[in-house]
Scaffold this active site. Structure first.
Site, PDB file in Angstrom:
ATOM      1  N   SER A   1      -8.903  -3.570   3.183  1.00 41.50           N
ATOM      2  CA  SER A   1      -9.575  -2.459   3.274  1.00 41.50           C
ATOM      3  C   SER A   1     -10.331  -2.044   4.019  1.00 41.50           C
ATOM      4  O   SER A   1     -10.080  -0.806   5.037  1.00 41.50           O
ATOM      5  CB  SER A   1     -10.170  -2.127   1.709  1.00 41.50           C
TER       6      SER A   1
ATOM      7  N   HIS B   1      -3.828  -0.165  -0.411  1.00 43.27           N
ATOM      8  CA  HIS B   1      -3.548   0.875   1.050  1.00 43.27           C
ATOM      9  C   HIS B   1      -1.860   0.260   1.526  1.00 43.27           C
ATOM     10  O   HIS B   1      -1.819   0.652   2.010  1.00 43.27           O
ATOM     11  CB  HIS B   1      -4.749  -0.301   1.687  1.00 43.27           C
TER      12      HIS B   1
ATOM     13  N   LYS C   1      -4.973   6.461  -3.320  1.00 42.75           N
ATOM     14  CA  LYS C   1      -4.964   7.232  -1.253  1.00 42.75           C
ATOM     15  C   LYS C   1      -4.132   7.931  -0.969  1.00 42.75           C
ATOM     16  O   LYS C   1      -3.951   8.731  -0.945  1.00 42.75           O
ATOM     17  CB  LYS C   1      -5.491   4.998  -1.241  1.00 42.75           C
TER      18      LYS C   1
HETATM   19  C1  PLP Z   1      -7.840  -2.981  -2.053  1.00 44.65           C
HETATM   20  C2  PLP Z   1      -7.939  -2.281  -3.471  1.00 44.65           C
HETATM   21  N1  PLP Z   1      -8.015  -2.411  -4.170  1.00 44.65           N
HETATM   22  C3  PLP Z   1      -8.156  -1.363  -5.346  1.00 44.65           C
HETATM   23  C4  PLP Z   1      -9.020  -0.119  -5.230  1.00 44.65           C
HETATM   24  C5  PLP Z   1      -9.464   0.824  -6.054  1.00 44.65           C
HETATM   25  O1  PLP Z   1      -8.488   1.871  -6.088  1.00 44.65           O
HETATM   26  P1  PLP Z   1      -9.760   3.318  -6.502  1.00 44.65           P
HETATM   27  O2  PLP Z   1     -10.016   3.971  -5.628  1.00 44.65           O
HETATM   28  O3  PLP Z   1      -8.235   4.113  -7.212  1.00 44.65           O
HETATM   29  O4  PLP Z   1     -10.217   2.947  -8.106  1.00 44.65           O
HETATM   30  C6  PLP Z   1      -9.064   0.221  -3.673  1.00 44.65           C
HETATM   31  C7  PLP Z   1     -10.514   1.314  -3.250  1.00 44.65           C
HETATM   32  O5  PLP Z   1     -11.179   1.555  -2.946  1.00 44.65           O
HETATM   33  C8  PLP Z   1      -9.104  -0.588  -2.331  1.00 44.65           C
HETATM   34  O6  PLP Z   1      -9.139  -0.697  -1.357  1.00 44.65           O
END
Ligand code: PLP
Length: 393
Positions: free
Chosen positions: A182, A210, A241
């Protein structure tokens, strides 16, 4: 008078201010859009994960409104007691079909999907072998599981192999990577890790937060992108997202999903999504299947903007995706770059330690399908002007 026992927090905050790491929350005055009003300022928004622009898509709005009318605003219970509606089951069937797996389970967020899954499928007798840049929710899940945690350098399959060679063959081992990282926007080493998982008999897991809606046929994610269907045991995705709403999910075998229904603590102990959220996500899957133009536009925009930043001479790291970091190193400089850009009309968040390494502070940009070329060119012009003023270019 009683001394404030939380005084130490003020000291911590003062230290953050000194390091230039203190952030005030930016507030959207209206909708989450490519061009938005933030803190009463009209800005080109390069900070959201709204990859396909679905947060305001008419089909999603209509389905959410219809669900509000017919099913109410909330569920009043956790899934395992009285909080499972037919629409939750429909969403899970749709996600399983989308990911080409036997079954899927929806969690309240991507974070709880990762943390709840890793912590429940591993015990203290097991091991987890994890990329060093994996998401915080994976790290927290691993800690909660009390399994032995082994970390390999970012994307280094040979190092992961050396770790696996040293672990007892009898020990159950989870091999895990983000599909897209991310902060850097690069792809995980999924093909090489799948080879290792086959060879060493590991459970293979990917966090495609992502990648879903961004990579693979109709946005099916990195498993589809790399042609690895059937070789990844646990696929996590987010509904927060590219899907534009809220939530996370796990797709895999029926046994995995049944087990999570019984043992994943966020699933068991936290109330389920309002039906309007489930309806929104189903509508988003319909859009992914029938409106490929959004993914096409996303990638066209990503290529244009990334190419533009590189042509200006910025360090954009190793991104393979619409996430493009502008790496400046020093945290205070990254925050100043972000603030100056904001003053010029571009919202690109500064990111420093502990989210990224101390010497890798950056401004992170994410383009979406709904940015116009004019908006992106405007942003590039601002980056050039502010980057020159600050001596980054
Ligand atoms: C790589 C990754 N995994 C999981 C998440 C968590 O997702 P959510 O925002 O739906 O809790 C994020 C979000 O920030 C992320 O970037």
């Amino acid at each position: 008078m009683r001394a404030d026992p939380l005084q130490y927090l003020a000291t911590e905050l003062a230290s953050l201010r000194e390091q230039g790491l203190y952030r005030r929350l930016r507030v959207l005055d209206g909708e989450q859009r490519a061009h938005a009003s933030v803190d009463h300022r009209s800005v080109v928004n390069l900070s959201s994960n709204n990859y396909l622009g679905l947060t305001t898509h008419p089909r999603l709005r209509e389905r959410a409104a219809a669900a509000l009318d017919t099913l109410g605003v909330g569920t009043g219970s956790v899934r395992t007691i009285a909080g499972t509606m037919a629409i939750h089951m429909e969403l899970e069937r749709r996600l399983a079909a989308f990911k080409k797996t036997e079954a899927a389970v929806v969690f309240q967020s991507g974070f709880t999907a990762n943390a709840g899954t890793v912590s429940s499928i591993l015990t203290k007798d097991d091991a987890i072998v994890s990329d060093e840049l994996n998401h915080a929710s994976i790290i927290d899940g691993a800690r909660l599981s009390r399994a032995t945690i082994k970390v390999f350098p970012h994307r280094d399959v040979a190092a992961a192999r050396r770790i696996l060679e040293e672990l007892p063959r009898t020990q159950r081992t989870l091999l895990i990577t983000d599909g897209v990282f991310s902060m850097d926007g690069d792809l995980g080493a999924l093909p090489g890790l799948c080879e290792l998982a086959d060879e060493f008999g590991c459970v293979m897991m990917v966090d495609d937060a992502h990648a879903s809606g961004v990579f693979g046929q109709n946005g099916r994610g990195t498993v589809d992108h790399f042609g690895l269907h059937g070789r990844v045991d646990v696929q996590v995705g987010t509904l927060s997202k590219a899907i534009g709403a809220l939530g996370g999910y796990v797709a895999g075998s029926q046994a995995l999903i049944d087990f999570l229904y019984h043992r994943a603590r966020p699933f068991l102990f936290s109330t389920s999504h309002p039906p309007s959220v489930a309806a929104t996500c189903i509508a988003a899957l319909d859009v992914l299947e029938t409106e490929p133009q959004w993914m096409q536009q996303l990638w066209d925009n990503a290529r244009f903007f990334k190419g533009g930043l590189q042509a200006l001479g910025f360090d954009t790291g190793v991104s393979d995706s619409p996430i493009t970091p502008v790496i400046v190193g020093d945290a205070a400089l990254a925050m100043t770059l972000s603030d100056r850009l904001f003053a010029e009309g571009v919202f690109a968040q500064g990111i420093g330690f502990p989210t990224v390494a101390r010497d890798k502070a950056r401004v992170r940009t994410i383009v979406t399908a709904t940015h116009t070329r004019d908006e992106l060119q405007f942003a590039l012009d601002c980056f050039q002007r502010v980057g020159s003023t600050l001596g980054i270019l």
